[in-house]
Design a protein around this motif. Structure first.
Motif, PDB file in Angstrom:
ATOM      1  N   MET A   1       0.839  -1.191   0.000  1.00 11.03           N
ATOM      2  CA  MET A   1       0.000   0.000   0.000  1.00 11.03           C
ATOM      3  C   MET A   1       0.879   1.247   0.000  1.00 11.03           C
ATOM      4  SD  MET A   1      -3.030  -0.993   2.684  1.00 11.03           S
ATOM      5  CE  MET A   1      -3.793   0.612   2.460  1.00 11.03           C
ATOM      6  N   ARG A   2       0.360   2.312  -0.583  1.00 14.11           N
ATOM      7  CA  ARG A   2       1.100   3.562  -0.663  1.00 14.11           C
ATOM      8  C   ARG A   2       1.102   4.261   0.691  1.00 14.11           C
ATOM      9  NH1 ARG A   2      -1.047   7.295  -5.309  1.00 14.11           N
ATOM     10  NH2 ARG A   2      -0.227   5.580  -6.567  1.00 14.11           N
ATOM     11  N   LEU A   3       2.288   4.649   1.171  1.00 10.22           N
ATOM     12  CA  LEU A   3       2.418   5.375   2.425  1.00 10.22           C
ATOM     13  C   LEU A   3       1.871   6.780   2.237  1.00 10.22           C
ATOM     14  CD1 LEU A   3       3.607   5.002   5.306  1.00 10.22           C
ATOM     15  CD2 LEU A   3       5.725   5.982   4.416  1.00 10.22           C
ATOM     16  N   LYS A   4       1.009   7.227   3.159  1.00  7.30           N
ATOM     17  CA  LYS A   4       0.346   8.517   3.009  1.00  7.30           C
ATOM     18  C   LYS A   4       0.337   9.273   4.326  1.00  7.30           C
ATOM     19  CE  LYS A   4      -2.949   6.894  -0.534  1.00  7.30           C
ATOM     20  NZ  LYS A   4      -4.390   6.791  -0.901  1.00  7.30           N
ATOM     21  N   GLY A   5       0.050  10.575   4.234  1.00  9.92           N
ATOM     22  CA  GLY A   5      -0.217  11.373   5.417  1.00  9.92           C
ATOM     23  C   GLY A   5       0.955  12.185   5.906  1.00  9.92           C
ATOM     24  N   VAL A   6       0.948  12.459   7.208  1.00 11.81           N
ATOM     25  CA  VAL A   6       1.962  13.287   7.859  1.00 11.81           C
ATOM     26  C   VAL A   6       2.928  12.366   8.597  1.00 11.81           C
ATOM     27  CG1 VAL A   6       2.373  15.126   9.538  1.00 11.81           C
ATOM     28  CG2 VAL A   6       0.301  15.164   8.110  1.00 11.81           C
ATOM     29  N   ILE A   7       4.193  12.415   8.185  1.00 11.14           N
ATOM     30  CA  ILE A   7       5.217  11.522   8.741  1.00 11.14           C
ATOM     31  C   ILE A   7       6.400  12.387   9.160  1.00 11.14           C
ATOM     32  CG2 ILE A   7       6.631   9.476   8.297  1.00 11.14           C
ATOM     33  CD1 ILE A   7       4.595   9.001   5.886  1.00 11.14           C
ATOM     34  N   PRO A   8       6.353  12.980  10.336  1.00  6.68           N
ATOM     35  CA  PRO A   8       7.418  13.916  10.716  1.00  6.68           C
ATOM     36  C   PRO A   8       8.757  13.226  10.930  1.00  6.68           C
ATOM     37  CG  PRO A   8       5.914  13.546  12.546  1.00  6.68           C
ATOM     38  CD  PRO A   8       5.315  12.876  11.368  1.00  6.68           C
ATOM     39  N   PRO A   9       9.849  13.915  10.575  1.00  7.43           N
ATOM     40  CA  PRO A   9      11.190  13.423  10.894  1.00  7.43           C
ATOM     41  C   PRO A   9      11.495  13.789  12.345  1.00  7.43           C
ATOM     42  CG  PRO A   9      11.361  15.469   9.677  1.00  7.43           C
ATOM     43  CD  PRO A   9       9.892  15.204   9.861  1.00  7.43           C
ATOM     44  N   VAL A  10      11.578  12.804  13.191  1.00  4.03           N
ATOM     45  CA  VAL A  10      11.573  13.015  14.640  1.00  4.03           C
ATOM     46  C   VAL A  10      12.907  13.603  15.115  1.00  4.03           C
ATOM     47  CG1 VAL A  10      11.192  11.911  16.875  1.00  4.03           C
ATOM     48  CG2 VAL A  10      10.006  11.043  14.833  1.00  4.03           C
ATOM     49  N   CYS A  11      12.840  14.723  15.838  1.00  7.77           N
ATOM     50  CA  CYS A  11      14.032  15.276  16.468  1.00  7.77           C
ATOM     51  C   CYS A  11      14.622  14.267  17.452  1.00  7.77           C
ATOM     52  CB  CYS A  11      13.693  16.561  17.221  1.00  7.77           C
ATOM     53  SG  CYS A  11      13.371  18.000  16.184  1.00  7.77           S
ATOM     54  N   THR A  12      15.913  14.390  17.711  1.00  2.00           N
ATOM     55  CA  THR A  12      16.581  13.544  18.702  1.00  2.00           C
ATOM     56  C   THR A  12      16.962  14.399  19.911  1.00  2.00           C
ATOM     57  OG1 THR A  12      17.523  12.161  16.941  1.00  2.00           O
ATOM     58  CG2 THR A  12      18.487  11.963  19.140  1.00  2.00           C
ATOM     59  N   PRO A  13      16.164  14.351  20.986  1.00  2.00           N
ATOM     60  CA  PRO A  13      16.527  15.127  22.187  1.00  2.00           C
ATOM     61  C   PRO A  13      17.837  14.606  22.777  1.00  2.00           C
ATOM     62  CG  PRO A  13      14.252  14.325  22.294  1.00  2.00           C
ATOM     63  CD  PRO A  13      14.915  13.607  21.168  1.00  2.00           C
ATOM     64  N   LEU A  14      18.658  15.527  23.232  1.00  2.00           N
ATOM     65  CA  LEU A  14      19.940  15.183  23.833  1.00  2.00           C
ATOM     66  C   LEU A  14      20.005  15.692  25.267  1.00  2.00           C
ATOM     67  CD1 LEU A  14      22.321  16.156  20.872  1.00  2.00           C
ATOM     68  CD2 LEU A  14      21.436  13.872  21.414  1.00  2.00           C
ATOM     69  N   THR A  15      20.801  15.016  26.082  1.00  2.00           N
ATOM     70  CA  THR A  15      21.082  15.484  27.438  1.00  2.00           C
ATOM     71  C   THR A  15      22.165  16.556  27.371  1.00  2.00           C
ATOM     72  OG1 THR A  15      22.804  13.818  27.780  1.00  2.00           O
ATOM     73  CG2 THR A  15      20.528  13.191  28.350  1.00  2.00           C
ATOM     74  N   PRO A  16      22.387  17.304  28.463  1.00  2.00           N
ATOM     75  CA  PRO A  16      23.436  18.339  28.426  1.00  2.00           C
ATOM     76  C   PRO A  16      24.822  17.810  28.081  1.00  2.00           C
ATOM     77  CG  PRO A  16      21.968  18.723  30.277  1.00  2.00           C
ATOM     78  CD  PRO A  16      21.568  17.399  29.686  1.00  2.00           C
ATOM     79  N   ASP A  17      25.068  16.521  28.318  1.00  2.00           N
ATOM     80  CA  ASP A  17      26.377  15.970  27.962  1.00  2.00           C
ATOM     81  C   ASP A  17      26.389  15.305  26.592  1.00  2.00           C
ATOM     82  OD1 ASP A  17      24.867  13.769  28.569  1.00  2.00           O
ATOM     83  OD2 ASP A  17      26.277  12.923  30.039  1.00  2.00           O
ATOM     84  N   GLY A  18      25.291  15.501  25.809  1.00  2.00           N
ATOM     85  CA  GLY A  18      25.283  15.088  24.422  1.00  2.00           C
ATOM     86  C   GLY A  18      24.832  13.673  24.146  1.00  2.00           C
ATOM     87  N   GLU A  19      24.273  12.994  25.136  1.00  2.00           N
ATOM     88  CA  GLU A  19      23.742  11.653  24.915  1.00  2.00           C
ATOM     89  C   GLU A  19      22.257  11.716  24.568  1.00  2.00           C
ATOM     90  OE1 GLU A  19      25.541   8.924  24.606  1.00  2.00           O
ATOM     91  OE2 GLU A  19      27.269  10.241  24.923  1.00  2.00           O
ATOM     92  N   VAL A  20      21.731  10.660  23.977  1.00  2.00           N
ATOM     93  CA  VAL A  20      20.311  10.621  23.630  1.00  2.00           C
ATOM     94  C   VAL A  20      19.479  10.616  24.902  1.00  2.00           C
ATOM     95  CG1 VAL A  20      18.486   9.297  22.501  1.00  2.00           C
ATOM     96  CG2 VAL A  20      20.767   9.418  21.463  1.00  2.00           C
ATOM     97  N   ASP A  21      18.524  11.526  24.984  1.00  2.00           N
ATOM     98  CA  ASP A  21      17.605  11.614  26.122  1.00  2.00           C
ATOM     99  C   ASP A  21      16.369  10.777  25.793  1.00  2.00           C
ATOM    100  OD1 ASP A  21      15.800  12.267  28.102  1.00  2.00           O
ATOM    101  OD2 ASP A  21      16.008  14.442  27.889  1.00  2.00           O
ATOM    102  N   ALA A  22      16.413   9.508  26.175  1.00  2.00           N
ATOM    103  CA  ALA A  22      15.340   8.582  25.812  1.00  2.00           C
ATOM    104  C   ALA A  22      14.009   8.976  26.446  1.00  2.00           C
ATOM    105  CB  ALA A  22      15.718   7.158  26.220  1.00  2.00           C
TER     106      ALA A  22
END
Length: 301
Positions: A1-22
């Motif tokens: 099926m054709r992919l449709k709609g709004v598919i945002p490119p998700v930001c990657t939040p980081l901690t102050p020391d530059g690691e991924v803030d899960a």
């Protein structure tokens, strides 16, 4: 099926020391799902994929796919310079359980169109997942032409394209020449109404992190053929998009744009920290204040 709609490119939040803030990343995913989006694209340009280590990429993949749990499709960027490196990212993405992968043309190397075709064919054959081409000539210095995209689609090597080329004529050529189920998604935040009117299937808007409801409403208006309402919503989002310019000439476009998205998400209480990865220059307090005013004017504060 054709992919449709709004598919945002998700930001990657980081901690102050530059690691991924899960923890913040999970809140952001809930914010997007609550805004009515139709899918998520992780590890794209807006995700700061070029700045993330392989280990950080894996944290993003596992966090998002684990939290979404199949509610919407999750596409993963497998962006890297050459096919062997991309294939390693594909392997990790498949293990994480994504719905499809997104790849640019090879870059850094000077590549012939036949090598680009071989690249996408190999990614499709080895990964076993739908492959979406990412047309991003400003970063990879290669424009993916309509003939190349449609030829690969006819072979079954490509499931769709995210067009961030800025070439509306080229976008229209792909729309006119495509056959189902090839999905055409615009990467432009500010011309979504016109792209949908031309026949595009959806949008991958970085600004959709900040206002997912606005893009979801724009898409709904287009689907029901209410183009006046779609234009009004698009014009409101164009005014909001001014946040990406608050950094002016003091920093690069990446620093200004990604910093603005993260500052807006922080101001809206979605993520804990608005830091961007090195060597991007951070926004100052005055610039963040200007973003706050634009958010307020858009009804988001």
């Amino acid at each position: 099926m054709r992919l449709k709609g709004v598919i945002p490119p998700v930001c990657t939040p980081l901690t102050p020391d530059g690691e991924v803030d899960a923890t913040s990343l999970v809140r952001l995913v809930d914010h997007l799902l609550g805004g009515g989006v139709d899918g998520l694209f992780v590890l794209g340009s807006t995700s700061e994929v070029a700045y993330l280590t392989d280990a950080q990429r894996r944290v993003v993949l596992d966090t998002v796919t684990g939290h979404v749990g199949g509610q919407v499709p999750v596409l993963a960027g497998v962006i890297d310079m050459t096919t062997p490196r991309v294939l390693e990212h594909v392997r990790v993405a498949v293990e994480a359980g994504v719905s499809g992968v997104v790849a640019t043309a090879p870059f850094y190397t000077r590549t012939h169109p036949d090598e680009i075709r071989r690249h996408f064919r190999t990614v499709a054959a080895r990964g076993g997942l739908p492959v979406y081409a990412y047309d991003l000539p400003v970063s990879v210095h290669t424009k993916l032409g309509a003939d190349l995209l449609l030829g690969l689609a006819a072979e079954g090597a490509l499931a769709g394209v995210k067009d961030s080329s800025g070439d509306d004529g080229g976008l229209r050529a792909v729309i006119l020449g495509r056959e189902a189920p090839f999905s055409v998604l615009t990467g432009s935040e500010v011309t979504v109404d016109s792209a949908l009117w031309m026949g595009a299937d959806g949008v991958v808007p970085g600004l959709g992190n900040v206002d997912p409801e606005g893009y979801a409403e724009l898409y709904r208006c287009a689907v029901r053929g209410d183009w006046e309402a779609a234009r009004a919503q698009q014009e409101r989002l164009v005014r909001l998009f001014e946040i990406v310019r608050v950094g002016g000439t003091r920093m690069g476009g990446s620093s200004s744009g990604l910093g603005a998205f993260k500052a807006a998400l922080h101001l809206r209480g979605v993520i804990d920290c608005s830091i961007t990865a090195l060597p991007q220059i951070p926004l100052n307090d005055d610039e963040v204040g200007r973003i706050g005013k634009l958010l307020a004017a858009a009804g988001l504060l």
